[in-house]
Design an enzyme around this catalytic site. Structure first.
Site, PDB file in Angstrom:
ATOM      1  N   PHE A 125       0.790  -1.368   0.176  1.00  0.00           N
ATOM      2  CA  PHE A 125       0.286  -0.342  -0.346  1.00  0.00           C
ATOM      3  C   PHE A 125       0.896   1.328   0.178  1.00  0.00           C
ATOM      4  CE2 PHE A 125      -2.591   3.447   1.686  1.00  0.00           C
ATOM      5  CZ  PHE A 125      -3.424   3.386   0.868  1.00  0.00           C
TER       6      PHE A 125
ATOM      7  N   ASP B 284       9.559   2.540   1.683  1.00  0.00           N
ATOM      8  CA  ASP B 284       8.323   3.394   1.964  1.00  0.00           C
ATOM      9  C   ASP B 284       7.831   2.599   3.750  1.00  0.00           C
ATOM     10  OD1 ASP B 284       5.557   4.300   3.753  1.00  0.00           O
ATOM     11  OD2 ASP B 284       4.688   3.355   1.770  1.00  0.00           O
TER      12      ASP B 284
ATOM     13  N   LYS C 290       2.691   9.297   8.460  1.00  0.00           N
ATOM     14  CA  LYS C 290       1.802   9.043   9.474  1.00  0.00           C
ATOM     15  C   LYS C 290       2.358   9.646  10.911  1.00  0.00           C
ATOM     16  CE  LYS C 290      -0.823   5.422   8.049  1.00  0.00           C
ATOM     17  NZ  LYS C 290      -0.862   4.979   6.644  1.00  0.00           N
TER      18      LYS C 290
HETATM   19  C1  LIG Z   1      -1.341   5.251   5.302  1.00  0.00           C
HETATM   20  C2  LIG Z   1      -0.319   5.311   4.426  1.00  0.00           C
HETATM   21  C3  LIG Z   1       0.644   5.298   2.917  1.00  0.00           C
HETATM   22  C4  LIG Z   1      -0.444   6.787   2.395  1.00  0.00           C
HETATM   23  O1  LIG Z   1      -0.768   7.959   2.999  1.00  0.00           O
HETATM   24  P1  LIG Z   1      -1.149   8.875   3.372  1.00  0.00           P
HETATM   25  O2  LIG Z   1      -1.065   9.888   4.550  1.00  0.00           O
HETATM   26  O3  LIG Z   1      -3.036   7.999   3.779  1.00  0.00           O
HETATM   27  O4  LIG Z   1      -1.754   9.032   1.811  1.00  0.00           O
HETATM   28  C5  LIG Z   1       1.495   5.155   1.716  1.00  0.00           C
HETATM   29  N1  LIG Z   1       1.580   4.359   2.382  1.00  0.00           N
HETATM   30  C6  LIG Z   1       1.679   3.521   4.079  1.00  0.00           C
HETATM   31  C7  LIG Z   1       2.797   2.082   3.958  1.00  0.00           C
HETATM   32  C8  LIG Z   1       0.318   3.877   4.557  1.00  0.00           C
HETATM   33  O5  LIG Z   1       0.564   2.800   5.465  1.00  0.00           O
END
Ligand SMILES: *Cc1c(COP(=O)(O)O)cnc(C)c1O
Length: 393
Positions: free
Chosen positions: A137, A222, A251
């Protein structure tokens, strides 16, 4: 009162979220209260965001002070908080430079753009393919959903961006088979969060690094969900003896204020020269001051170490629960990024646990995810585990 709010919200807001039928009004530490005065222990923490807990007095004070001083100017000018924050971040990791933005998706968007531009600048125009992982994700913008290895996220938005492909996570041979001279970057989460709290096999991330190096591709990590202490180190890649070329964060960076960051080595970051990328709000004095204070508190209270210790306690308790309940297939995760996968759908348990005063969430339909504030007490963990024990009977 709560009924009116829910009714209005359902009428006037885009229906993109199926919300649980409570209206949350205030929080303190690991607790939140709804408008009917019911109390919940928060094992979601805004999805791994409020790591210091809710309404942290030092964050509240910092934000209030900064709001009275300077909220926003423009990235046309220098500000002290943004500079200080960037300095703190580069001191704490492999990176030399930071680009600030406002969310995880934007941080990944910046990472994708930087990786592509890095090779374009060298005249390697064919080298734009990004390989990411199945069940990954990376966000909901067009580029980041194109990089996300889940059909349900991409569905309805065709055509997605070209140049993205996927291999199974933890399958090094599959990656080897597709990396070539057109590969710009391999992009992955050190631990897949939304994908069901999936940890890398021993040696996997190091092998990914080696494949990238051998083929001249970049490695993008990420760490939006895994970063900022949640897994027991400030950044999850520290567990695995690798450093990426580019890392994204968001986050938990400012304990709930919206901020994202894309960090890179000097060599790679050089591709982002004047005018190459921009955002109005990225790293405003307000969010930067909150992020600085968040980092200071994490340091002072040694919260990554605490996440490791309390996470081990939590994991042990979940493993014991698994021994008692055959419906639990697996306990997974690291530090305070934990999940239990059931042999059956798990989403029905979320409202049941909510009714009993616990906020948890469900990923992939069969996995309960626990991402409490890093200040969670063992006692609160015991209470949740006891409740799970009852509920699973
Ligand atoms: C939450 C998340 C995102 C996206 O972040 P947003 O602030 O919702 O755009 C991308 N990568 C990972 C691994 C995430 O947990």
């Amino acid at each position: 009162m709560s009924d009116t709010i829910m009714h209005t919200a359902d009428k006037v807001m885009a229906a993109t979220y199926k919300r649980f039928p409570i209206v949350l009004e205030r929080g303190e530490g690991c607790l939140v209260w709804d408008t009917d005065g019911r109390r919940y222990v928060d094992f979601v923490a805004g999805i791994a965001v409020c790591s210091l807990g809710h309404a942290h007095p030092r964050i509240a004070e910092t934000v209030a002070n900064q709001a009275g001083k300077l909220v926003h100017v423009s990235n046309l000018y220098y500000t002290i908080p943004q500079t200080e924050l960037a300095q703190m971040l580069v001191e704490k990791c492999f990176a030399d430079r930071v680009f600030f933005c406002n969310s995880g998706a934007e941080a990944n968007e910046a990472a994708i753009k930087l990786a592509r531009k890095y090779f374009k600048d060298q005249g390697k125009t064919e080298r734009f393919h990004i390989i990411s992982m199945e069940k990954s994700f990376h966000g909901r913008t067009m580029a980041t959903l194109s990089a996300t290895g889940q059909d349900k996220i991409r569905k309805g938005f065709d055509p997605v961006l070209g140049g993205f492909s996927f291999v199974p996570f933890n399958d090094i041979d599959a990656l080897k088979a597709v990396v070539d001279e057109q590969t710009c970057a391999v992009m992955l989460e050190p631990i897949q969060g939304e994908g069901g709290i999936r940890c890398p096999d021993s040696g996997y991330l190091q092998q990914v690094r080696q494949i990238c190096d051998k083929n001249g591709a970049l490695m993008i990590l990420d760490e939006i969900q895994t970063g900022m202490g949640r897994t027991g180190k400030l950044f999850a890649h520290e567990h695995y003896g690798v450093t990426p070329d580019i890392m994204t964060l968001a986050k938990a960076m400012a304990n709930g204020l919206p901020i994202g960051a894309m960090l890179a080595t000097e060599k790679v970051a050089a591709a982002f020269g004047f005018g190459a990328h921009a955002t109005t709000f990225g790293g405003t004095p307000l969010v930067s001051s909150a992020a600085i204070e968040t980092l200071k508190i994490m340091d002072e209270e040694k919260l990554p170490g605490r996440a490791e210790e309390v996470g081990a306690y939590f994991t042990d308790a979940l493993v014991r629960l698994k021994q008692k309940h055959t419906c639990i297939a697996q306990v997974r995760g690291k530090g305070l990024l934990l999940g239990i996968q059931l042999n059956e759908p798990a989403d029905g348990l979320v409202p049941v646990l909510m009714e009993k005063g616990f906020l948890v969430n469900c990923v992939q339909g069969d996995t309960l995810r626990f991402t409490p504030p890093l200040i969670i007490d063992k006692k609160e963990i015991d209470e949740l585990v006891h409740c799970l024990d009852e509920v699973l009977k």
